[in-house]
Design an enzyme around this catalytic site. Structure first.
Site, PDB file in Angstrom:
ATOM      1  N   ASP A 117       0.843  -1.193   0.000  1.00  0.00           N
ATOM      2  CA  ASP A 117       0.000   0.000   0.000  1.00  0.00           C
ATOM      3  C   ASP A 117       0.880   1.245   0.000  1.00  0.00           C
ATOM      4  OD1 ASP A 117      -2.335   1.413  -0.042  1.00  0.00           O
ATOM      5  OD2 ASP A 117      -2.721   1.239   2.110  1.00  0.00           O
ATOM      6  N   TYR A 119       1.335   5.609  -0.565  1.00  0.00           N
ATOM      7  CA  TYR A 119       0.893   6.793   0.185  1.00  0.00           C
ATOM      8  C   TYR A 119       1.130   7.967  -0.754  1.00  0.00           C
ATOM      9  CZ  TYR A 119       0.598   9.443   4.657  1.00  0.00           C
ATOM     10  OH  TYR A 119       0.235  10.254   5.705  1.00  0.00           O
ATOM     11  N   HIS A 124      -3.369  14.104   0.676  1.00  0.00           N
ATOM     12  CA  HIS A 124      -3.669  13.232   1.818  1.00  0.00           C
ATOM     13  C   HIS A 124      -2.512  13.222   2.813  1.00  0.00           C
ATOM     14  CE1 HIS A 124      -5.083   9.847   4.187  1.00  0.00           C
ATOM     15  NE2 HIS A 124      -3.943   9.212   3.942  1.00  0.00           N
ATOM     16  N   ARG A 133       1.007  14.950  13.322  1.00  0.00           N
ATOM     17  CA  ARG A 133       2.265  15.528  13.816  1.00  0.00           C
ATOM     18  C   ARG A 133       2.193  17.059  13.703  1.00  0.00           C
ATOM     19  NH1 ARG A 133       3.587  11.661  10.172  1.00  0.00           N
ATOM     20  NH2 ARG A 133       4.039  13.288   8.652  1.00  0.00           N
ATOM     21  N   GLU A 188     -10.442   4.310   3.554  1.00  0.00           N
ATOM     22  CA  GLU A 188      -9.461   4.959   2.690  1.00  0.00           C
ATOM     23  C   GLU A 188      -9.870   4.635   1.257  1.00  0.00           C
ATOM     24  OE1 GLU A 188      -5.472   3.910   4.058  1.00  0.00           O
ATOM     25  OE2 GLU A 188      -5.579   5.600   5.468  1.00  0.00           O
ATOM     26  N   GLU A 190      -9.151   4.267  -2.384  1.00  0.00           N
ATOM     27  CA  GLU A 190      -7.894   4.071  -3.109  1.00  0.00           C
ATOM     28  C   GLU A 190      -8.176   3.404  -4.452  1.00  0.00           C
ATOM     29  OE1 GLU A 190      -4.725   2.322  -0.896  1.00  0.00           O
ATOM     30  OE2 GLU A 190      -5.430   3.086   1.039  1.00  0.00           O
ATOM     31  N   ASP A 222      -9.404   0.658   1.924  1.00  0.00           N
ATOM     32  CA  ASP A 222      -8.443   0.166   2.920  1.00  0.00           C
ATOM     33  C   ASP A 222      -8.898   0.631   4.300  1.00  0.00           C
ATOM     34  OD1 ASP A 222      -6.101  -1.052   3.818  1.00  0.00           O
ATOM     35  OD2 ASP A 222      -4.961   0.815   3.680  1.00  0.00           O
ATOM     36  N   ARG A 226      -8.180   4.244  13.205  1.00  0.00           N
ATOM     37  CA  ARG A 226      -7.204   5.323  13.428  1.00  0.00           C
ATOM     38  C   ARG A 226      -6.672   5.360  14.855  1.00  0.00           C
ATOM     39  NH1 ARG A 226      -5.872   6.229   8.281  1.00  0.00           N
ATOM     40  NH2 ARG A 226      -7.648   6.957   7.056  1.00  0.00           N
ATOM     41  N   GLN A 229      -4.137   2.629  15.015  1.00  0.00           N
ATOM     42  CA  GLN A 229      -3.012   3.052  14.165  1.00  0.00           C
ATOM     43  C   GLN A 229      -2.149   4.121  14.852  1.00  0.00           C
ATOM     44  OE1 GLN A 229      -4.393   4.720  10.445  1.00  0.00           O
ATOM     45  NE2 GLN A 229      -2.346   5.263   9.733  1.00  0.00           N
ATOM     46  N   LYS A 242      -4.701  -1.578  10.315  1.00  0.00           N
ATOM     47  CA  LYS A 242      -5.008  -1.709   8.887  1.00  0.00           C
ATOM     48  C   LYS A 242      -5.328  -3.141   8.474  1.00  0.00           C
ATOM     49  CE  LYS A 242      -3.562   2.457   7.487  1.00  0.00           C
ATOM     50  NZ  LYS A 242      -4.338   3.365   6.673  1.00  0.00           N
ATOM     51  N   THR A 246      -9.294  -5.280   4.024  1.00  0.00           N
ATOM     52  CA  THR A 246      -9.192  -4.363   2.888  1.00  0.00           C
ATOM     53  C   THR A 246     -10.150  -4.886   1.831  1.00  0.00           C
ATOM     54  OG1 THR A 246      -6.854  -3.927   3.365  1.00  0.00           O
ATOM     55  CG2 THR A 246      -7.650  -3.361   1.157  1.00  0.00           C
ATOM     56  N   THR A 333      -4.598   6.463   0.069  1.00  0.00           N
ATOM     57  CA  THR A 333      -5.806   7.276   0.057  1.00  0.00           C
ATOM     58  C   THR A 333      -5.709   8.374  -0.992  1.00  0.00           C
ATOM     59  OG1 THR A 333      -5.929   6.904   2.416  1.00  0.00           O
ATOM     60  CG2 THR A 333      -7.343   8.643   1.516  1.00  0.00           C
ATOM     61  N   GLU A 347      -9.957  13.097   7.329  1.00  0.00           N
ATOM     62  CA  GLU A 347      -9.817  14.411   6.684  1.00  0.00           C
ATOM     63  C   GLU A 347     -11.165  15.129   6.557  1.00  0.00           C
ATOM     64  OE1 GLU A 347      -6.840  13.890   3.166  1.00  0.00           O
ATOM     65  OE2 GLU A 347      -7.575  11.926   3.800  1.00  0.00           O
TER      66      GLU A 347
HETATM   67 CA    CA Z   1      -4.091   2.773   2.786  1.00  0.00          CA
END
Ligand code: CA
Length: 401
Positions: A117, A119, A124, A133, A188, A190, A222, A226, A229, A242, A246, A333, A347
């Site tokens: 997977d 990114y 995103h 962060r 997610e 995708e 996916d 959270r 995660q 995760k 999926t 995503t 988001e």
């Molecule tokens: Ca993903």
């Protein structure tokens, strides 16, 4: 030339589409099919009757033997299918193998070998970086130099329509971690790329060979917990947040159906290293709709992705790692730059602070149904649909451990 198949001409499932999948009749065995209009062409049955070269590869409960064939074989089969579904001279022979979709069960289309997977959406990655962060730059220093990815769990990839059990796990608690059902279950949206012909160990796949190895695309949701995660992901990346499920579409759209969908990439700055050949990188113009309980809540545009699928494949093999038939590499995503183009609830809700949609959701609740829909320009004008990805959230187990 219009197809003789009822409802096909001008539809999202016309003869310029022809995705492959696996179906069964009630109580019957799994067979290879091709979707056209609201019908599935029984390709296993028709190929054996017509003594097609690929009849052996088509007599299988998964698409892997077909996907492993050469690009020439794939295009030969596709040309033959288009002829058979357009030329009225074929109708008598082919029509008995055309089955109403509503009478069939659809299955996981291929045995998933490895699952990677990526990114690859800058929007995103930036949105998530800001939320996860807040005290650091949103993109980490490597992000614009390589398509970041992790290895996922192939064995928990499920076909569209499979119920998704809310996972339980460790979350960051007050002072000490706690354990329980995820309270931040998310999607997610995708796009997934499916490997057909394998590559050789030790031989990187340059971008120009992308079409020799990538067979087609699937829709991907996916699912992500959270809270699990956020507690587990440093320093080695996503794991149990995760790996519980999926979802992918029943239909694999061959790249041949997407030839009109390639468009220029957003500019890559700084310029990536030579093996990522930025001058030949192309994006795919695929429109995605995220539907929650019957309401469209977002429209992520795949063409806004920063890294191209050919760059993803070149990067994932540049160290000599080979790919196998049935490998799935997903984009990560898909989120666009504008509000209303987000590919995750994280988001859409601005980090669980702003309820969105007619039902004022922050994250997924038990019983929620999410459907991802995808369309792209067709090779003969108009649009084609990719396979949708649906899933409904089931309540957590009462005693998970
Ligand atoms: Ca993903």
């Amino acid at each position: 030339m219009d197809s003789w198949v009822p409802g096909a001409a001008g539809s999202l499932w016309d003869v310029d589409n022809l995705p492959y999948g696996i179906f069964s009749r009630p109580g019957g065995r799994r067979q290879v099919g091709v979707r056209v209009s609201d019908h599935v062409l029984d390709l296993t049955g028709l190929a054996s009757r017509q003594h097609l070269d690929l009849a052996d590869a088509l007599d299988a409960p998964v698409l892997n033997p077909l996907m492993a064939c050469s690009r020439d074989q794939h295009s030969g089969l596709r040309s033959w299918l288009r002829r058979a579904l357009v030329d009225p001279a074929w109708q008598t022979e082919v029509a008995p193998y055309l089955l109403p979709l509503e009478e069939l069960e659809l299955h996981l289309p291929f045995d998933v070998a490895d699952y990677v997977d990526f990114y690859a959406s800058e929007h995103h990655a930036t949105n998530v970086g800001r939320l996860f962060r807040p005290d650091q730059p949103p993109l980490l220093p490597n992000w614009k130099h390589l398509p970041v990815a992790y290895h996922g769990r192939a064995g928990t990839i499920v076909p569209s329509g499979t119920g998704i059990r809310r996972p339980s796990g460790q979350r960051r608690g007050e002072g000490a971690p706690d354990f329980g059902p995820s309270t931040r279950l998310d999607i997610e949206a995708e796009l997934g790329f499916v490997v057909g012909a394998p590559s050789r160990a030790g031989a990187p796949v340059p971008m120009r060979d992308f079409h020799a190895h990538a067979f087609g695309v699937v829709g991907v949701n996916d699912w992500s917990a959270r809270d699990i995660q956020a507690w587990e992901y440093v320093p080695l990346g996503p794991f149990l947040g995760k790996s519980f499920a999926t979802s992918i579409s029943h239909w694999v759209t061959p790249l041949a159906a997407l030839e009109a969908a390639w468009v220029p990439m957003p500019r890559q700055d700084p310029r990536p290293l030579p093996y990522l050949e930025p001058d030949s990188a192309l994006a795919l113009d695929i429109a995605i709709e995220v539907e929650l309980n019957g309401h469209v809540v977002s429209r992520p545009p795949y063409r806004s992705m920063y890294w191209s699928p050919a760059q993803m494949l070149a990067h994932l093999t540049v160290n000599g790692a080979s790919v196998r038939t049935g490998d799935l590499f997903a984009s990560g995503t898909v989120s666009g730059a504008a509000p209303g183009e987000e590919g995750s609830f994280l988001e859409l809700s601005r980090g669980w602070t702003e309820p969105f949609g007619p039902e004022s959701r922050l994250s997924l609740e038990d019983g929620d149904t999410v459907v991802l829909r995808y369309t792209a320009p067709g090779v003969e004008g108009g649009r084609i649909a990719l396979g949708e990805v649906a899933g409904t959230v089931l309540p957590a187990l009462e005693r998970p451990v």
